[in-house]
Design a protein around this motif. Structure first.
Motif, PDB file in Angstrom:
ATOM      1  N   SER A 133       0.797  -1.229   0.000  1.00 30.13           N
ATOM      2  CA  SER A 133       0.000   0.000   0.000  1.00 30.13           C
ATOM      3  C   SER A 133       0.829   1.279   0.000  1.00 30.13           C
ATOM      4  N   GLY A 134       2.093   1.192   0.418  1.00 28.57           N
ATOM      5  CA  GLY A 134       2.890   2.409   0.535  1.00 28.57           C
ATOM      6  C   GLY A 134       2.428   3.257   1.709  1.00 28.57           C
ATOM      7  N   SER A 135       3.128   4.361   1.918  1.00 25.36           N
ATOM      8  CA  SER A 135       2.766   5.286   2.996  1.00 25.36           C
ATOM      9  C   SER A 135       2.999   6.717   2.552  1.00 25.36           C
ATOM     10  N   ILE A 136       2.350   7.632   3.257  1.00 21.27           N
ATOM     11  CA  ILE A 136       2.591   9.061   3.044  1.00 21.27           C
ATOM     12  C   ILE A 136       2.801   9.704   4.408  1.00 21.27           C
ATOM     13  N   THR A 137       3.957  10.337   4.580  1.00 22.03           N
ATOM     14  CA  THR A 137       4.204  11.136   5.775  1.00 22.03           C
ATOM     15  C   THR A 137       3.744  12.555   5.482  1.00 22.03           C
ATOM     16  N   LEU A 138       2.738  12.997   6.212  1.00 21.80           N
ATOM     17  CA  LEU A 138       2.110  14.293   5.929  1.00 21.80           C
ATOM     18  C   LEU A 138       2.820  15.397   6.706  1.00 21.80           C
ATOM     19  N   LEU A 139       3.136  16.465   6.016  1.00 20.15           N
ATOM     20  CA  LEU A 139       3.996  17.527   6.531  1.00 20.15           C
ATOM     21  C   LEU A 139       3.156  18.762   6.808  1.00 20.15           C
ATOM     22  N   LEU A 179       5.408  13.086   1.985  1.00 15.70           N
ATOM     23  CA  LEU A 179       6.542  12.273   1.531  1.00 15.70           C
ATOM     24  C   LEU A 179       6.022  10.853   1.311  1.00 15.70           C
ATOM     25  N   HIS A 180       5.928  10.478   0.046  1.00 13.20           N
ATOM     26  CA  HIS A 180       5.392   9.162  -0.303  1.00 13.20           C
ATOM     27  C   HIS A 180       6.516   8.135  -0.276  1.00 13.20           C
ATOM     28  N   CYS A 181       6.272   6.988   0.362  1.00 13.11           N
ATOM     29  CA  CYS A 181       7.207   5.867   0.336  1.00 13.11           C
ATOM     30  C   CYS A 181       6.500   4.692  -0.306  1.00 13.11           C
ATOM     31  N   ALA A 182       6.864   4.381  -1.534  1.00 14.63           N
ATOM     32  CA  ALA A 182       6.202   3.315  -2.272  1.00 14.63           C
ATOM     33  C   ALA A 182       6.550   1.933  -1.751  1.00 14.63           C
ATOM     34  N   ARG A 183       7.633   1.812  -0.968  1.00 12.03           N
ATOM     35  CA  ARG A 183       8.084   0.493  -0.498  1.00 12.03           C
ATOM     36  C   ARG A 183       7.369   0.012   0.754  1.00 12.03           C
TER      37      ARG A 183
END
Length: 371
Positions: free
Chosen positions: A81-87, A133-137
């Protein structure tokens, strides 16, 4: 070989998987009817994004192993699913810009997204933030259903036996004696007892370089819409070692963490379960003795943060819980492994990385001891 695994959590079960995969016979003992510790009290996240450089290769290998296991055992609920760190502040945005420009950004799957691009990845995020910041891994599994599904799969090999409600009382060479005075003969004993550092673990290995960490989390009723990615907030930059650098140092100097988040050593992590609810956390407590109750203050704070990012109220909270995990305090080790006797190994202390790293740590153990 005959391998006896003590402990039914993710670390013990991952070692059972690896031993069966290599052709050995495995007996696994769990003192409870099911694993009830940190293994089922977590997010189910396979978290690549914040790992330090020294951990990154192992983390990526573990993610690969989880993905393969998800194909063989659909019940683990693996999803990339990946993740997004919201800034939400300029300092957090600066850290994300630094991370997305690093040489390993592609390996980690980092991409810095404008708000519209964030919402394209996760349309449920209709609230306030500067970027993501999207992390596809990053990936997720279903922590409460993964282990029963894995055990069912292992039984199909004909070389795996699971004994629930069975506490190991003594280890003498390759023989494990349980609390019903049964003896389990084996060639190798792997002790994966989680946060139980006393009792049998202390008798076998003495004092180990580990500590216990307590956390609080919660889960909501179904959100009513898809939540395609996991999310984190900028406080995760302060927590995970992979974000270290000049921008993080400036963030620490110039932007104070919210006093509640600071007091409870908090970061926001949030992931949707397959039933639609959100698992949200978490706090970190290091000083023992730990309290027996949970505190409402961090839950209220987390609710406020998530609602700001969603731009809508959360569904009702259906569950709250606390958990304790074992963390190795040696910064040069991912896990504490010790062999106080021939054929007997104690493996503990992956910290909050147990679900992420379990399969790769088991593979490393098997290579180390020649399984």
């Amino acid at each position: 070989m005959r391998v006896t695994v003590i402990g039914g959590g993710i670390l013990g079960t991952a070692h059972a998987v690896e031993a069966v995969r290599r052709g050995h016979r495995v007996v696994q003992l769990e003192r409870e009817p099911e694993a009830r510790g940190a293994t089922v009290r977590n997010f189910g996240l396979v978290w690549v994004s914040g790992r330090s450089t020294s951990e990154l290769e192992t983390t990526l290998r573990s993610r690969e192993l989880w993905e393969k296991l998800g194909v063989d055992v659909p019940g683990v609920g693996f999803r990339p699913s990946g993740s997004i760190t919201l800034l939400r502040t300029p300092g957090e945005l600066a850290v994300a810009e630094e991370m997305s420009a690093r040489s390993d950004a592609d390996v980690r799957g980092f991409t810095l997204l404008e708000p519209d691009a964030v919402r394209a990845h996760n349309p449920a995020l209709r609230g306030r933030f500067l970027a993501g910041l999207h992390c596809a891994r990053d990936a997720a599994v279903e922590s409460r259903q993964a282990l029963p599904a894995i055990r069912d799969h292992l039984r199909g090999s004909g070389r795996y036996t699971f004994h629930a409600n069975t506490e190991a009382r003594a280890v003498e060479g390759g023989t494990v004696r349980d609390d019903s005075d049964r003896r389990h003969e084996g060639d190798v004993v792997l002790v994966c007892a989680g946060a139980a550092h006393g009792g049998l673990v202390r008798e076998i290995a003495g004092e180990l370089p580990v500590r216990r960490v307590r956390l609080q989390m919660m889960q909501t009723e179904p959100l009513g819409e898809p939540f395609p990615t996991a999310i984190a907030d900028g406080d995760s930059f302060r927590y995970y070692p992979g974000f270290a650098g000049p921008s993080l140092e400036a963030l620490r100097r110039n932007e104070s963490q919210h006093d509640i988040a600071d007091r409870h050593h908090m970061q926001l992590l949030c992931v949707q379960r397959l039933h639609g609810g959100l698992t949200i956390g978490d706090t970190h407590e290091y000083e023992q003795p730990f309290p027996f109750d949970v505190q409402e203050e961090p839950y209220a704070y987390l609710t406020e943060v998530v609602e700001e990012l969603l731009g809508r109220p959360l569904p009702p909270v259906s569950r709250r819980w606390a958990g304790v995990y074992s963390q190795c305090v040696d910064p040069h080790q991912l896990v504490c492994r010790t062999s106080p006797d021939d054929g007997v190994w104690v493996i503990t202390g992956p910290g909050g990385r147990g679900m992420t790293l379990g399969p790769a740590l088991a593979e490393q153990t098997a290579d180390l001891i020649g399984l």
